[in-house]
Design an enzyme around this catalytic site. Structure first.
Site, PDB file in Angstrom:
ATOM      1  N   ASP A  98       0.418  -1.194   0.082  1.00 20.78           N
ATOM      2  CA  ASP A  98       0.289  -0.007  -0.106  1.00 20.78           C
ATOM      3  C   ASP A  98       1.181   1.161   0.367  1.00 20.78           C
ATOM      4  O   ASP A  98       0.358   1.967  -0.115  1.00 20.78           O
ATOM      5  CB  ASP A  98      -1.109  -0.020   1.200  1.00 20.78           C
ATOM      6  CG  ASP A  98      -0.111  -0.036   2.157  1.00 20.78           C
ATOM      7  OD1 ASP A  98       0.959   0.313   3.050  1.00 20.78           O
ATOM      8  OD2 ASP A  98      -0.890  -0.029   3.377  1.00 20.78           O
ATOM      9  N   SER A  99       2.117   0.632   0.013  1.00 22.79           N
ATOM     10  CA  SER A  99       3.890   2.076   0.233  1.00 22.79           C
ATOM     11  C   SER A  99       3.297   2.868  -1.461  1.00 22.79           C
ATOM     12  O   SER A  99       3.562   3.982  -1.724  1.00 22.79           O
ATOM     13  CB  SER A  99       4.567   1.888   0.243  1.00 22.79           C
ATOM     14  OG  SER A  99       4.968   1.005  -0.712  1.00 22.79           O
ATOM     15  N   LYS A 131      -1.296  -9.700   2.275  1.00 20.28           N
ATOM     16  CA  LYS A 131      -0.935  -9.451   3.697  1.00 20.28           C
ATOM     17  C   LYS A 131      -1.690  -8.356   3.970  1.00 20.28           C
ATOM     18  O   LYS A 131      -2.660  -7.537   3.981  1.00 20.28           O
ATOM     19  CB  LYS A 131       0.340  -8.293   2.989  1.00 20.28           C
ATOM     20  CG  LYS A 131       1.123  -8.032   4.391  1.00 20.28           C
ATOM     21  CD  LYS A 131       2.558  -7.293   3.765  1.00 20.28           C
ATOM     22  CE  LYS A 131       2.513  -6.196   3.494  1.00 20.28           C
ATOM     23  NZ  LYS A 131       2.453  -5.072   4.494  1.00 20.28           N
ATOM     24  N   GLU A 188      -1.880  -5.981   7.864  1.00 22.95           N
ATOM     25  CA  GLU A 188      -0.874  -5.435   9.172  1.00 22.95           C
ATOM     26  C   GLU A 188      -1.310  -5.723  10.480  1.00 22.95           C
ATOM     27  O   GLU A 188      -3.308  -5.968  10.803  1.00 22.95           O
ATOM     28  CB  GLU A 188      -1.150  -4.445   9.221  1.00 22.95           C
ATOM     29  CG  GLU A 188      -0.564  -3.592   8.035  1.00 22.95           C
ATOM     30  CD  GLU A 188       0.041  -2.042   8.249  1.00 22.95           C
ATOM     31  OE1 GLU A 188      -0.111  -1.775   8.816  1.00 22.95           O
ATOM     32  OE2 GLU A 188       0.538  -1.705   7.257  1.00 22.95           O
ATOM     33  N   GLU A 191       8.199  -5.635  10.810  1.00 20.04           N
ATOM     34  CA  GLU A 191       8.902  -3.854  10.041  1.00 20.04           C
ATOM     35  C   GLU A 191       9.888  -2.907  11.783  1.00 20.04           C
ATOM     36  O   GLU A 191       8.570  -3.322  12.577  1.00 20.04           O
ATOM     37  CB  GLU A 191       7.719  -3.439   9.644  1.00 20.04           C
ATOM     38  CG  GLU A 191       8.039  -1.645   9.543  1.00 20.04           C
ATOM     39  CD  GLU A 191       7.315  -1.355   8.182  1.00 20.04           C
ATOM     40  OE1 GLU A 191       6.467  -1.931   7.820  1.00 20.04           O
ATOM     41  OE2 GLU A 191       7.816  -0.023   7.240  1.00 20.04           O
TER      42      GLU A 191
HETATM   43  N1  MHF Z   1       8.968   4.804   0.397  1.00 22.52           N
HETATM   44  C1  MHF Z   1       8.221   4.463   1.484  1.00 22.52           C
HETATM   45  N2  MHF Z   1       9.185   3.207   1.958  1.00 22.52           N
HETATM   46  C2  MHF Z   1       9.025   2.787   3.231  1.00 22.52           C
HETATM   47  O1  MHF Z   1       9.031   1.750   3.414  1.00 22.52           O
HETATM   48  C3  MHF Z   1       7.240   3.040   3.528  1.00 22.52           C
HETATM   49  C4  MHF Z   1       6.594   3.765   2.778  1.00 22.52           C
HETATM   50  N3  MHF Z   1       7.325   4.139   1.749  1.00 22.52           N
HETATM   51  N4  MHF Z   1       5.212   3.796   3.354  1.00 22.52           N
HETATM   52  C5  MHF Z   1       4.399   3.226   3.931  1.00 22.52           C
HETATM   53  C6  MHF Z   1       6.221   2.533   5.210  1.00 22.52           C
HETATM   54  C7  MHF Z   1       5.749   3.407   6.121  1.00 22.52           C
HETATM   55  N5  MHF Z   1       7.288   3.037   6.368  1.00 22.52           N
HETATM   56  C8  MHF Z   1       7.501   4.356   7.323  1.00 22.52           C
HETATM   57  C9  MHF Z   1       8.262   5.627   7.698  1.00 22.52           C
HETATM   58  C10 MHF Z   1       9.402   5.944   8.165  1.00 22.52           C
HETATM   59  C11 MHF Z   1      10.045   5.234   9.124  1.00 22.52           C
HETATM   60  C12 MHF Z   1      10.512   6.332  10.552  1.00 22.52           C
HETATM   61  O2  MHF Z   1       9.807   7.131  10.730  1.00 22.52           O
HETATM   62  N6  MHF Z   1      11.426   5.848  11.031  1.00 22.52           N
HETATM   63  C13 MHF Z   1      11.834   6.095  11.564  1.00 22.52           C
HETATM   64  C14 MHF Z   1      12.452   5.300  13.531  1.00 22.52           C
HETATM   65  C15 MHF Z   1      11.723   6.652  14.179  1.00 22.52           C
HETATM   66  C16 MHF Z   1      12.348   5.729  15.609  1.00 22.52           C
HETATM   67  O3  MHF Z   1      10.967   5.164  16.535  1.00 22.52           O
HETATM   68  O4  MHF Z   1      13.788   5.376  16.761  1.00 22.52           O
HETATM   69  C17 MHF Z   1      13.600   6.183  11.263  1.00 22.52           C
HETATM   70  O5  MHF Z   1      14.221   7.340  12.004  1.00 22.52           O
HETATM   71  O6  MHF Z   1      13.982   4.796  10.704  1.00 22.52           O
HETATM   72  C18 MHF Z   1       9.405   3.798   9.445  1.00 22.52           C
HETATM   73  C19 MHF Z   1       9.114   2.909   8.164  1.00 22.52           C
HETATM   74  C20 MHF Z   1       7.789   1.758   5.599  1.00 22.52           C
HETATM   75  N7  MHF Z   1       6.902   1.867   4.177  1.00 22.52           N
HETATM   76  C1  KIV Z   2       6.895  -1.826   2.953  1.00 28.81           C
HETATM   77  C2  KIV Z   2       6.248  -2.912   2.708  1.00 28.81           C
HETATM   78  C3  KIV Z   2       6.415  -4.627   3.715  1.00 28.81           C
HETATM   79  C4  KIV Z   2       5.159  -2.648   2.741  1.00 28.81           C
HETATM   80  O1  KIV Z   2       4.067  -3.165   3.843  1.00 28.81           O
HETATM   81  C5  KIV Z   2       4.213  -1.870   1.706  1.00 28.81           C
HETATM   82  O2  KIV Z   2       5.533  -1.274   1.210  1.00 28.81           O
HETATM   83  O3  KIV Z   2       3.111  -0.425   1.627  1.00 28.81           O
END
Ligand code: MHF
Ligand code: KIV
Length: 360
Positions: free
Chosen positions: A121-122, A190, A192, A259
């Site tokens: 769904d990304s 899939k 969640e 994740e």
């Molecule tokens: N382009 C894209 N890539 C992705 O992997 C992704 C999407 N879109 N859209 C749906 C979800 C959203 N996702 C995400 C988005 C942001 C973080 C993030 O900001 N993570 C922080 C963690 C912060 C913490 O708790 O320490 C990081 O800094 O990585 C993680 C997964 C993974 N997915």
């Molecule tokens: C990041 C992956 C696992 C996903 O759920 C997505 O692409 O939506």
């Protein structure tokens, strides 16, 4: 969600991820040991059997608009099925999964050895320009699933159930899953959710539709989780992720996406399970990995926020930008089109046409 330029949320996330950096690195090193038995590791194929071998397809072949990507090169790879995935898992060979959202992105994944293609769904954000994955509708997902299915000759395909299409009841979830198979031509779905979604997973798998579970950071529930936060960072938090993993396995999921979970937690959960774990931001102790295709190919504009777990393996954006600039310059300077890009006509035919045209 990943805006061009850093938002306040992104900056905070970046700061948090910097603090996390060192602990995750050592965790990742520890997790290498459990990735696969050494005998299995040595048998890992590093080059896909039918990887595209021609150097630069755009200079060698003209793809007709009548056949979307030309003819396939090399012998076709055997179709990846449920039993292929099980056997990769048993051999300890990491499962390689990638997202795709349309025909070309699925084609390049399928032709280059991806075991599983996820229509995630990304796509809401990466292909449709939406703010959030929660905006995407079942119909949008189905259109993209069908496009991917046309290219996925050998990879196993998974369609992502969007927010709102499966949470109301197991019956609603099964009805949506059936649409993904019938209308989206997906081979599995899939969703969640952990423990609370065990009855839902059971309902869908009982109907013969394989389910890939997704636990840890579940982006569709970002509002309840307080943003995109790493999950399972405390002993109690890690225990909740383990309980979710065991519950979805018990409910019949064929594998589970983990994740944004600390690497050592993901490695331990992987050891406790008898189904594969597919990690994204969960270290290399998982049974496989998944990344969003545009993230790993670098097909996004500079300055965009990226989660810490993304590794950019290419720079497609720069290459596309370079080509568009070169095209613009050649159009403006009339270098393009050159004679070789035009259609010839016998001189006498043109003369006769020019003469006739005078009377108009
Ligand atoms: N382009 C894209 N890539 C992705 O992997 C992704 C999407 N879109 N859209 C749906 C979800 C959203 N996702 C995400 C988005 C942001 C973080 C993030 O900001 N993570 C922080 C963690 C912060 C913490 O708790 O320490 C990081 O800094 O990585 C993680 C997964 C993974 N997915
Ligand atoms: C990041 C992956 C696992 C996903 O759920 C997505 O692409 O939506």
């Amino acid at each position: 969600m990943f805006p061009i330029g850093a938002s306040a949320r992104s900056c905070a996330a970046l700061a948090r991820s910097t603090r996390l950096n060192t602990s995750l690195k050592s965790a990742a090193a520890a997790a290498v040991a459990v990735a696969a038995p050494s005998s299995a590791r040595s048998s890992i194929i590093s080059v896909a059997p039918n990887a595209t071998t021609h150097a630069s397809p755009c200079h060698q072949k003209r793809y007709s608009s009548h056949s979307p990507m030309g003819t396939q090169t090399g012998p076709p790879r055997k179709k990846v099925t449920m039993s292929t995935i099980k056997s990769l898992y048993q051999k300890g060979e990491p499962i390689a999964m990638i997202t795709a959202h349309d025909f070309p992105s699925a084609y390049v994944a399928d032709q280059n050895g991806m075991d599983i293609i996820l229509v995630g769904d990304s796509l809401a954000m990466v292909a449709l320009g939406m703010e959030d994955t929660n905006e995407v509708e079942v119909e949008d997902m189905l259109l993209h699933c069908r496009s991917v299915a046309r290219a996925a000759k050998s990879s196993f395909t998974v369609g992502d159930l969007p927010m709102g299409s499966y949470e109301i009841s197991p019956e609603q979830a099964l009805a949506t899953a059936i649409r993904f198979v019938k209308e989206g031509k997906a081979q599995s779905v899939k969703l969640e959710g952990g423990k609370e979604f065990a009855p839902t997973i059971r309902k869908i798998t009982t109907a013969g539709i394989p389910v890939l579970a997704h636990i840890g950071l579940t982006p569709q529930r970002q509002n309840a989780l307080g943003g995109f936060r790493v999950q399972g960072k405390t002993s109690a938090g890690a225990m909740r992720v383990l309980e979710d993993a065991l519950a979805v396995q018990e409910a019949g999921a064929f594998a589970v996406v983990l994740e944004a979970v600390p690497a050592e937690v993901a490695a331990l959960i992987t050891q406790k399970l008898s189904i594969p774990t597919i990690g994204i931001g969960a270290g290399n102790g998982c049974s496989g990995q998944v990344l969003v295709q545009i993230d790993l190919t670098g097909n996004f504009p500079p300055g965009r926020f990226m989660p810490k777990f993304v590794k950019k393996f290419g720079d497609i954006w720069s290459e596309s930008a370079r080509a568009v600039v070169a095209y613009r310059d050649e159009v403006k300077s009339k270098q393009f089109p050159a004679p070789e890009h035009t259609y010839p006509m016998p001189a006498e035919e043109f003369e006769s046409f020019a003469k006739a045209a005078k009377n108009f």
